[in-house]
Scaffold this active site. Sequence first.
Site, mmCIF file in Angstrom:
data_model
loop_
_atom_site.group_PDB
_atom_site.id
_atom_site.type_symbol
_atom_site.label_atom_id
_atom_site.label_comp_id
_atom_site.label_asym_id
_atom_site.label_seq_id
_atom_site.Cartn_x
_atom_site.Cartn_y
_atom_site.Cartn_z
ATOM 1 N N GLY A 80 27.953 62.997 53.164
ATOM 2 C CA GLY A 80 27.027 62.624 54.224
ATOM 3 C C GLY A 80 25.988 63.683 54.506
ATOM 4 O O GLY A 80 24.810 63.371 54.722
ATOM 5 N N GLU A 101 27.185 74.866 55.444
ATOM 6 C CA GLU A 101 28.321 74.531 54.580
ATOM 7 C C GLU A 101 28.877 75.819 53.966
ATOM 8 O O GLU A 101 28.156 76.563 53.309
ATOM 9 C CB GLU A 101 27.888 73.574 53.477
ATOM 10 C CG GLU A 101 28.924 73.339 52.387
ATOM 11 C CD GLU A 101 30.256 72.827 52.925
ATOM 12 O OE1 GLU A 101 31.304 73.393 52.558
ATOM 13 O OE2 GLU A 101 30.240 71.862 53.720
ATOM 14 N N GLN A 109 34.828 63.445 45.130
ATOM 15 C CA GLN A 109 36.263 63.263 45.285
ATOM 16 C C GLN A 109 36.792 61.882 44.887
ATOM 17 O O GLN A 109 37.963 61.774 44.505
ATOM 18 C CB GLN A 109 36.674 63.611 46.717
ATOM 19 C CG GLN A 109 36.413 65.070 47.061
ATOM 20 C CD GLN A 109 36.878 65.452 48.447
ATOM 21 O OE1 GLN A 109 37.725 64.795 49.051
ATOM 22 N NE2 GLN A 109 36.307 66.535 48.977
ATOM 23 N N VAL A 144 30.910 76.327 61.054
ATOM 24 C CA VAL A 144 30.587 76.003 62.441
ATOM 25 C C VAL A 144 31.764 76.420 63.320
ATOM 26 O O VAL A 144 32.904 76.053 63.051
ATOM 27 C CB VAL A 144 30.325 74.496 62.606
ATOM 28 C CG1 VAL A 144 29.892 74.193 64.035
ATOM 29 C CG2 VAL A 144 29.273 74.025 61.617
ATOM 30 N N CYS A 227 39.473 57.153 52.090
ATOM 31 C CA CYS A 227 39.778 56.296 50.950
ATOM 32 C C CYS A 227 41.203 55.758 51.047
ATOM 33 O O CYS A 227 42.101 56.186 50.322
ATOM 34 C CB CYS A 227 39.567 57.015 49.630
ATOM 35 S SG CYS A 227 39.534 55.885 48.219
ATOM 36 N N ASP A 362 33.156 60.590 57.535
ATOM 37 C CA ASP A 362 34.568 60.642 57.914
ATOM 38 C C ASP A 362 34.829 61.256 59.280
ATOM 39 O O ASP A 362 35.868 60.996 59.886
ATOM 40 C CB ASP A 362 35.358 61.433 56.857
ATOM 41 C CG ASP A 362 35.333 60.782 55.488
ATOM 42 O OD1 ASP A 362 34.824 59.646 55.378
ATOM 43 O OD2 ASP A 362 35.797 61.413 54.518
ATOM 44 N N THR A 371 34.982 56.062 53.415
ATOM 45 C CA THR A 371 34.738 56.118 51.975
ATOM 46 C C THR A 371 33.309 56.575 51.702
ATOM 47 O O THR A 371 32.438 56.525 52.579
ATOM 48 C CB THR A 371 34.931 54.738 51.309
ATOM 49 O OG1 THR A 371 33.870 53.867 51.732
ATOM 50 C CG2 THR A 371 36.273 54.118 51.674
ATOM 51 N N ALA A 372 33.054 56.992 50.459
ATOM 52 C CA ALA A 372 31.695 57.368 50.056
ATOM 53 C C ALA A 372 30.767 56.158 50.121
ATOM 54 O O ALA A 372 29.576 56.295 50.434
ATOM 55 C CB ALA A 372 31.712 57.958 48.647
ATOM 56 N N ALA A 373 31.295 54.972 49.814
ATOM 57 C CA ALA A 373 30.485 53.760 49.884
ATOM 58 C C ALA A 373 30.039 53.484 51.308
ATOM 59 O O ALA A 373 28.906 53.036 51.539
ATOM 60 C CB ALA A 373 31.275 52.574 49.332
ATOM 61 N N CYS A 405 36.026 49.701 48.475
ATOM 62 C CA CYS A 405 37.195 50.395 47.939
ATOM 63 C C CYS A 405 37.514 49.815 46.565
ATOM 64 O O CYS A 405 38.118 48.745 46.474
ATOM 65 C CB CYS A 405 38.389 50.239 48.877
ATOM 66 S SG CYS A 405 39.851 51.141 48.327
#
Length: 476
Positions: A80, A101, A109, A144, A227, A362, A371-373, A405
């Site tokens: 994201g 990051e 993943q 952070v 996932c 997430d 999920t990434a989708a 998924c």
Amino acid sequence: MENGKGLIRTCSGRRRVGGGGARSLTLPKMSNIGVVSSCSCIHPLVHLLRPSIQKTGLHTTARLAAKDYYEVLVLGGGTGGITMSARMKRKVGAENVAVVEPSETHYYQPIWTLVGAGAKKLATSARPTARVIPRGVEWIKSRVQELNPDKSCVYLENDKKISYKYLIIALGISLHYEKIKGLPEGFNHPKIGSNYSVHTVEKTWRALQDFKEGNAVFTFPNTPVKCAGAPQKIMYLTEAYLRKTGKRSTANIIFNTALGGIFGVQKYAEALLEIIKARDINVNYKRNLIEVRADRREAVFENLDKPGETEVYKYDMLHVTPPMGPPAVLLNSPVSDAAGWVDVDKETLQHKKYHNVFGIGDCTNLPTSKTAAAIAAQSGVLDKTISLVMKNKFPTKKYDGYTSCPLVTGYNRVILAEFDYNAQPLETFPIDQSKERLTMYYMKADMMPFLYWHGLLKGYWGGPGPIRKLLHLGLK
């Protein structure tokens, strides 16, 4: 804001740095592969209050030195975070965007399901973070430590203060192996692995290769997970591998899940239950893994229907899906709900209280699968939301909860589950996607990784919505 140690500060004050980071994982290093990477509508009165909001500095924070202020600050360099930083670069210019990051390596993943089954190499899932950060966008390699949305600033390690005009929170989800007694130290023993960590995914493949006879046990925890199909994907792949290698007759495959059903969407659940029956897989519901005695190859489960009652399973292979939760920095944060998830409007992804704060992926409390989708679909909506907020307009684009998924059921078969907030199928292709298909496997194994690296992370892929509309002649 309280930091969990009884110490309080504001963005104009100072205090000792507390705990928490963008990606927390309590696990000893067991691999030399690399560093693990971190998987609201505006109320109508806001326009009437806009002058007073501006006076408070909500959208008009004074420009500070380049290292202390960014027009758009992104927390998290996972899926994201990188996706939105690419989109924001095109909106406000690279020099006005920064990503916080700490990890030096970014991982795709979703492919770890296939890595754990020996179908892909772990190295193919990795890219240096420096390569995926959009060119010109500032990479702040830090963690952070505290968010102060009332002052439009965050604190990083070493008490470094960064102010922002707009904040995008994409901190992902934290793995908590340590909440299972006997872990993570149990991973030092053979016969146990987990596809959820870069440190343990290859141990899943070794455990599968080393299997001789007995129980192959797969778990699903009593927490939200990213996932949610992955815990059973490796089970189907294991069953297929054991059949291929002539060991299936000596194996008892067991799926112990804390859930009350095999899958949350009825259409796909029915298809999966048929596969489970045909392949003689044993499923036990409301069973939560609470302890691993790796030296004795025993897994202890609590019966959630009978609290306090436990069952012990001997295993020759154990795949652990760890308990998960919000990153520590979000617990008791003003941007989070009572459970610690970023509190955003489920349609616009704008924070319910702080209108210059947004969440994706997430770490949010969006009531859909993580999920990434889902992030792909969310990114397109969030891009539109932020564009309108920057123009002092109401967000109009709405996220319908779309997620996908790809349920891997073998080394050449996938059921492509796609659905919305209402757990109703929202399928891209004009075919029955509850059927196992070779084409869907190749899409999962080969096309989706390419789309991830070259489309999603570069901010050009917002999910299959336009393709779905085209293939269904505008009816979906």
